[in-house]
Design an enzyme around this catalytic site. Structure first.
Site, PDB file in Angstrom:
ATOM      1  CD  GLU A   1      31.597  31.678  46.101  1.00  0.00           C
ATOM      2  OE1 GLU A   1      31.146  31.630  44.786  1.00  0.00           O
ATOM      3  OE2 GLU A   1      31.176  32.481  46.670  1.00  0.00           O
TER       4      GLU A   1
ATOM      5  CD  GLU B   1      24.938  35.292  44.868  1.00  0.00           C
ATOM      6  OE1 GLU B   1      25.003  35.416  46.178  1.00  0.00           O
ATOM      7  OE2 GLU B   1      25.944  35.219  44.103  1.00  0.00           O
TER       8      GLU B   1
END
Ligand SMILES: [Zn+2]
Length: 275
Positions: free
Chosen positions: A206, A146
């Protein structure tokens, strides 16, 4: 004067403006070197993050830090990853990426299995994530990932794409963070806009977050090899009746796991065990 020649000067002006805008706002993602479009000044992103983070914390139940072991866990893992990020960027002459960062790590009482990091280092972990991560190293996998999204400025990139798609006028940085449409896009970028929905990260984002995240966790002293069983576990949960919210944005499939395996030799070079 025919129509074409009348249109020409403004056409040329628009192209010129677009080129100036794009060249002024293209930056490169650390490590992967990919060029990205960041139309929003980072100072504006940080300002928006400070105010949206404050408003999120005041409208959610923050777990009090007084001797709660889970709060301590979140703050410990977060601080170790933040220190690794700072070190990594310093070694690569990219310290300006975190120049405006004032890290904060909060645990919020919410049964969703989720976590996010806003620009400026504003991190939230939901209590519903902890039974899924189960141990400190797996939490480091999620926080490394994150935080990597924030360092790679993926939020700015997604917002920039939305601004272009929705044709929102860039009226200068002061107006931008006060624009309700822009604020909504900001919230959607972090999946906290409630019924506004979520702007999904691209596959490329990602992969970049996995790549950077593995290095950050390794530098922080967490074994990056643990990312593989963690994502395998997540992959199994994806088929269950209540898949974790984290998976809606982070498809855990054979592809992702294979990619992480490929990145492992590089990540292990950064691994400093026994911290
Ligand atoms: Zn992600």
């Amino acid at each position: 004067m025919d129509r074409n020649s009348r249109m020409k000067p403004s056409f040329v002006w628009i192209i010129g403006l677009a080129i100036t805008l794009v060249s002024a706002s293209c930056s490169r993602v650390p490590l992967t070197g990919r060029r990205q479009l960041n139309l929003i000044p980072e100072s504006t992103m940080d300002q928006m993050a400070v105010s949206e983070y404050k408003s999120f914390l005041s409208s959610n139940s923050v777990v009090s830090s007084s001797s709660n072991k889970n709060v301590e866990l979140v703050k410990r893992v977060g601080s170790r990853i933040a220190a690794a990020v700072t070190e990594y960027l310093k070694e690569n002459n990219l310290s300006d990426r975190v120049a405006g960062y004032q890290w904060e790590f909060n645990l919020v009482d919410n049964k969703e299995a989720n976590a996010w990091c806003m620009p400026g280092g504003k991190v939230v972990v939901y209590t519903g994530l902890l039974p899924i991560t189960q141990d400190e190293t797996s939490l480091a996998v999620v926080l490394g990932h994150e935080i990597a999204h924030a360092i790679a400025r993926h939020g700015n990139e997604r917002m920039s794409q939305q601004l272009v798609a929705q044709g929102i006028q860039m009226a200068g940085s002061v107006a931008l963070d006060k624009n309700p449409q822009v604020q909504n896009i900001f919230l959607q970028s972090f999946g906290i806009g409630g019924n506004l929905g979520m702007l999904a990260f691209s596959r490329q984002d990602e992969l970049e977050a996995d790549e950077l995240g593995l290095i950050f966790m390794a530098m922080a002293g967490y074994d990056p090899r643990q990312a593989i069983p963690f994502w395998q576990r997540m992959s199994k949960m994806a088929g269950g009746s209540a898949p974790p919210a984290l998976l809606s944005d982070h498809p855990s499939d054979a592809n992702r796991i294979a990619q992480i395996q490929k990145l492992m030799p590089t990540a292990l070079k950064y691994y400093k065990p026994g911290q």
